[in-house]
Design a protein around this motif. Sequence first.
Motif, PDB file in Angstrom:
ATOM      1  N   VAL A  24       0.857  -1.186   0.000  1.00  0.00           N
ATOM      2  CA  VAL A  24       0.000   0.000   0.000  1.00  0.00           C
ATOM      3  C   VAL A  24       0.891   1.234   0.000  1.00  0.00           C
ATOM      4  CG1 VAL A  24      -1.988  -1.046   1.146  1.00  0.00           C
ATOM      5  CG2 VAL A  24      -0.175   0.047   2.509  1.00  0.00           C
ATOM      6  N   ARG A  25       0.333   2.312  -0.498  1.00  0.00           N
ATOM      7  CA  ARG A  25       0.972   3.621  -0.381  1.00  0.00           C
ATOM      8  C   ARG A  25      -0.006   4.549   0.302  1.00  0.00           C
ATOM      9  NH1 ARG A  25       2.804   5.986  -5.821  1.00  0.00           N
ATOM     10  NH2 ARG A  25       1.043   4.858  -6.758  1.00  0.00           N
ATOM     11  N   GLN A  26       0.510   5.564   0.974  1.00  0.00           N
ATOM     12  CA  GLN A  26      -0.338   6.520   1.682  1.00  0.00           C
ATOM     13  C   GLN A  26      -0.259   7.862   0.999  1.00  0.00           C
ATOM     14  OE1 GLN A  26      -2.266   5.764   4.575  1.00  0.00           O
ATOM     15  NE2 GLN A  26      -3.205   7.729   4.088  1.00  0.00           N
ATOM     16  N   ARG A  27      -1.407   8.420   0.635  1.00  0.00           N
ATOM     17  CA  ARG A  27      -1.405   9.755   0.055  1.00  0.00           C
ATOM     18  C   ARG A  27      -1.182  10.782   1.157  1.00  0.00           C
ATOM     19  NH1 ARG A  27      -6.292  13.018  -3.096  1.00  0.00           N
ATOM     20  NH2 ARG A  27      -4.968  14.711  -3.842  1.00  0.00           N
ATOM     21  N   GLU A  28      -0.401  11.783   0.833  1.00  0.00           N
ATOM     22  CA  GLU A  28      -0.143  12.846   1.803  1.00  0.00           C
ATOM     23  C   GLU A  28      -1.448  13.541   2.180  1.00  0.00           C
ATOM     24  OE1 GLU A  28       2.403  17.022   2.151  1.00  0.00           O
ATOM     25  OE2 GLU A  28       2.725  15.668   0.458  1.00  0.00           O
ATOM     26  N   GLN A  29      -1.680  13.676   3.459  1.00  0.00           N
ATOM     27  CA  GLN A  29      -2.938  14.251   3.933  1.00  0.00           C
ATOM     28  C   GLN A  29      -2.928  15.775   3.872  1.00  0.00           C
ATOM     29  OE1 GLN A  29      -5.663  12.049   5.091  1.00  0.00           O
ATOM     30  NE2 GLN A  29      -4.285  10.838   3.824  1.00  0.00           N
ATOM     31  N   SER A  30      -1.811  16.407   4.238  1.00  0.00           N
ATOM     32  CA  SER A  30      -1.650  17.870   4.252  1.00  0.00           C
ATOM     33  C   SER A  30      -2.826  18.521   4.990  1.00  0.00           C
ATOM     34  CB  SER A  30      -1.504  18.406   2.818  1.00  0.00           C
ATOM     35  OG  SER A  30      -2.692  18.230   2.076  1.00  0.00           O
ATOM     36  N   ALA A  31      -3.254  19.689   4.495  1.00  0.00           N
ATOM     37  CA  ALA A  31      -4.316  20.417   5.199  1.00  0.00           C
ATOM     38  C   ALA A  31      -5.666  20.287   4.504  1.00  0.00           C
ATOM     39  CB  ALA A  31      -3.930  21.896   5.314  1.00  0.00           C
ATOM     40  N   ARG A  32      -5.772  19.401   3.550  1.00  0.00           N
ATOM     41  CA  ARG A  32      -7.020  19.298   2.797  1.00  0.00           C
ATOM     42  C   ARG A  32      -8.091  18.538   3.581  1.00  0.00           C
ATOM     43  NH1 ARG A  32      -7.261  14.300   0.135  1.00  0.00           N
ATOM     44  NH2 ARG A  32      -5.404  13.056   0.551  1.00  0.00           N
ATOM     45  N   ASP A  33      -9.303  18.600   3.089  1.00  0.00           N
ATOM     46  CA  ASP A  33     -10.442  17.901   3.688  1.00  0.00           C
ATOM     47  C   ASP A  33     -10.359  16.430   3.285  1.00  0.00           C
ATOM     48  OD1 ASP A  33     -12.857  16.920   4.565  1.00  0.00           O
ATOM     49  OD2 ASP A  33     -14.058  18.524   3.677  1.00  0.00           O
ATOM     50  N   VAL A  34     -10.148  15.532   4.242  1.00  0.00           N
ATOM     51  CA  VAL A  34      -9.963  14.117   3.927  1.00  0.00           C
ATOM     52  C   VAL A  34     -11.207  13.287   4.216  1.00  0.00           C
ATOM     53  CG1 VAL A  34      -7.466  14.188   4.197  1.00  0.00           C
ATOM     54  CG2 VAL A  34      -8.906  13.662   6.183  1.00  0.00           C
ATOM     55  N   ARG A  35     -12.348  13.945   4.418  1.00  0.00           N
ATOM     56  CA  ARG A  35     -13.595  13.199   4.597  1.00  0.00           C
ATOM     57  C   ARG A  35     -14.064  12.647   3.250  1.00  0.00           C
ATOM     58  NH1 ARG A  35     -17.532  17.514   6.565  1.00  0.00           N
ATOM     59  NH2 ARG A  35     -16.253  18.672   5.060  1.00  0.00           N
ATOM     60  N   TRP A  36     -14.552  11.411   3.258  1.00  0.00           N
ATOM     61  CA  TRP A  36     -15.098  10.823   2.033  1.00  0.00           C
ATOM     62  C   TRP A  36     -16.396  11.533   1.659  1.00  0.00           C
ATOM     63  CZ3 TRP A  36     -12.325   7.684  -0.881  1.00  0.00           C
ATOM     64  CH2 TRP A  36     -11.321   6.913  -0.300  1.00  0.00           C
ATOM     65  N   PRO A  37     -16.553  11.950   0.399  1.00  0.00           N
ATOM     66  CA  PRO A  37     -17.830  12.540  -0.027  1.00  0.00           C
ATOM     67  C   PRO A  37     -18.975  11.528   0.077  1.00  0.00           C
ATOM     68  CG  PRO A  37     -16.084  13.038  -1.609  1.00  0.00           C
ATOM     69  CD  PRO A  37     -15.536  12.009  -0.665  1.00  0.00           C
ATOM     70  N   ALA A  38     -20.177  12.041   0.229  1.00  0.00           N
ATOM     71  CA  ALA A  38     -21.352  11.172   0.267  1.00  0.00           C
ATOM     72  C   ALA A  38     -21.530  10.487  -1.083  1.00  0.00           C
ATOM     73  CB  ALA A  38     -22.594  11.990   0.600  1.00  0.00           C
ATOM     74  N   PRO A  39     -22.048   9.261  -1.098  1.00  0.00           N
ATOM     75  CA  PRO A  39     -22.255   8.559  -2.375  1.00  0.00           C
ATOM     76  C   PRO A  39     -23.256   9.311  -3.256  1.00  0.00           C
ATOM     77  CG  PRO A  39     -22.444   7.049  -0.514  1.00  0.00           C
ATOM     78  CD  PRO A  39     -22.420   8.429   0.062  1.00  0.00           C
ATOM     79  N   PRO A  40     -23.003   9.378  -4.553  1.00  0.00           N
ATOM     80  CA  PRO A  40     -23.961   9.998  -5.463  1.00  0.00           C
ATOM     81  C   PRO A  40     -25.128   9.059  -5.748  1.00  0.00           C
ATOM     82  CG  PRO A  40     -22.109   9.154  -6.689  1.00  0.00           C
ATOM     83  CD  PRO A  40     -21.792   8.915  -5.246  1.00  0.00           C
ATOM     84  N   GLU A  41     -26.132   9.576  -6.407  1.00  0.00           N
ATOM     85  CA  GLU A  41     -27.251   8.742  -6.832  1.00  0.00           C
ATOM     86  C   GLU A  41     -26.744   7.676  -7.801  1.00  0.00           C
ATOM     87  OE1 GLU A  41     -31.380   9.175  -9.465  1.00  0.00           O
ATOM     88  OE2 GLU A  41     -30.296  10.975  -8.756  1.00  0.00           O
ATOM     89  N   PRO A  42     -27.165   6.433  -7.621  1.00  0.00           N
ATOM     90  CA  PRO A  42     -26.663   5.358  -8.501  1.00  0.00           C
ATOM     91  C   PRO A  42     -27.040   5.586  -9.962  1.00  0.00           C
ATOM     92  CG  PRO A  42     -27.658   4.439  -6.522  1.00  0.00           C
ATOM     93  CD  PRO A  42     -27.993   5.907  -6.521  1.00  0.00           C
ATOM     94  N   LEU A  43     -26.194   5.121 -10.840  1.00  0.00           N
ATOM     95  CA  LEU A  43     -26.487   5.141 -12.268  1.00  0.00           C
ATOM     96  C   LEU A  43     -27.445   4.010 -12.612  1.00  0.00           C
ATOM     97  CD1 LEU A  43     -22.833   5.637 -13.577  1.00  0.00           C
ATOM     98  CD2 LEU A  43     -24.633   7.390 -13.524  1.00  0.00           C
ATOM     99  N   ALA A  44     -28.385   4.281 -13.491  1.00  0.00           N
ATOM    100  CA  ALA A  44     -29.322   3.242 -13.919  1.00  0.00           C
ATOM    101  C   ALA A  44     -28.656   2.272 -14.886  1.00  0.00           C
ATOM    102  CB  ALA A  44     -30.551   3.876 -14.558  1.00  0.00           C
ATOM    103  N   VAL A  45     -27.733   2.795 -15.690  1.00  0.00           N
ATOM    104  CA  VAL A  45     -26.969   1.977 -16.638  1.00  0.00           C
ATOM    105  C   VAL A  45     -25.521   1.963 -16.162  1.00  0.00           C
ATOM    106  CG1 VAL A  45     -26.205   1.720 -19.026  1.00  0.00           C
ATOM    107  CG2 VAL A  45     -28.516   2.550 -18.537  1.00  0.00           C
ATOM    108  N   PRO A  46     -24.983   0.814 -15.783  1.00  0.00           N
ATOM    109  CA  PRO A  46     -23.650   0.758 -15.178  1.00  0.00           C
ATOM    110  C   PRO A  46     -22.532   1.117 -16.153  1.00  0.00           C
ATOM    111  CG  PRO A  46     -24.914  -1.232 -14.697  1.00  0.00           C
ATOM    112  CD  PRO A  46     -25.650  -0.495 -15.770  1.00  0.00           C
ATOM    113  N   VAL A  47     -21.415   1.574 -15.580  1.00  0.00           N
ATOM    114  CA  VAL A  47     -20.208   1.899 -16.347  1.00  0.00           C
ATOM    115  C   VAL A  47     -18.992   1.304 -15.622  1.00  0.00           C
ATOM    116  CG1 VAL A  47     -21.145   4.015 -17.334  1.00  0.00           C
ATOM    117  CG2 VAL A  47     -19.926   4.116 -15.150  1.00  0.00           C
TER     118      VAL A  47
END
Length: 294
Positions: free
Chosen positions: A9-32
Amino acid sequence: MTDDPSGYVRQREQSARDVRWPAPPEPLAVPVYDNHAHLEIEDGDEPRSLAQQLDHAAEVGVLGVVQAGGDIDSSRWSAWAAASHPRVLAAVAIHPNEAPAYKAAGRLDEAIAVIDELTAQPRVRAVGETGLDFFRTDEDGLPAQFESFEAHIDIAKRRGVAMQIHDRDAHEAVLETLERVGAPERTVFHCFSGDADMARYSAERGYWLSFAGNITFKNAQNLRDALAVTPRERILVETDAPFLTPTPHRGRPNAPYLIPVTVRFMAEELGVEVDELCAQIAQNTLEVYGAFTD
């Protein structure tokens, strides 16, 4: 690194940015599918395993991920991930910014031989990311980049797999190299960064253009112009996770489950239905890489 790549594994530098995971978007009806990600890089306030990343993606209609390597260790991990998870295919390569260091250490030939060997595995479906980067590498490192790029092109053609190109501030040189050496049958510009003219030129030569979350950025009109002139059958989508998180989550952790944000933005830009664009992208992805499940 041990002979078992699964623990890498590698770790991305956290720095001062917002590291909270965004909320899941609405699912796609047709997968990609996510055409390009780096899931060996951990990010976010709560680390997520590869299986968790794939599950979160599937919940919103992202059926699979092409996991890309950039050096020996990450390429071995990518091949392991693809062999271990039916929703992953692998791309393996020495990144252009890594090539000068391998060359300086006298190990570039060895590294390229490892990539060649990995590409023989059935679920390694692409050489990538390879290419040229004139932004991070100075003039002294450019000969190694060209040497590595041309060697990767040769591997892709001999092995009959696709190629994912990294192109940063090197558009003309990349296109000239492809013309001079001869591009693989299935050539993809990962995280396409050119303009409309380059998009037209690339599509005319049968290349695919993969758009990432940065197409949503305010300063990326060149990418939106490029998308507008790209034939639908040449369009792919990617995250480049954990980087290039789409607006409105820019700067926060990125992962395949956020593909719907980028796809919906692209559909709006093109003036087409989201389902129609998703169906085309899915078809294009399978044409380039083949089926994810045997």
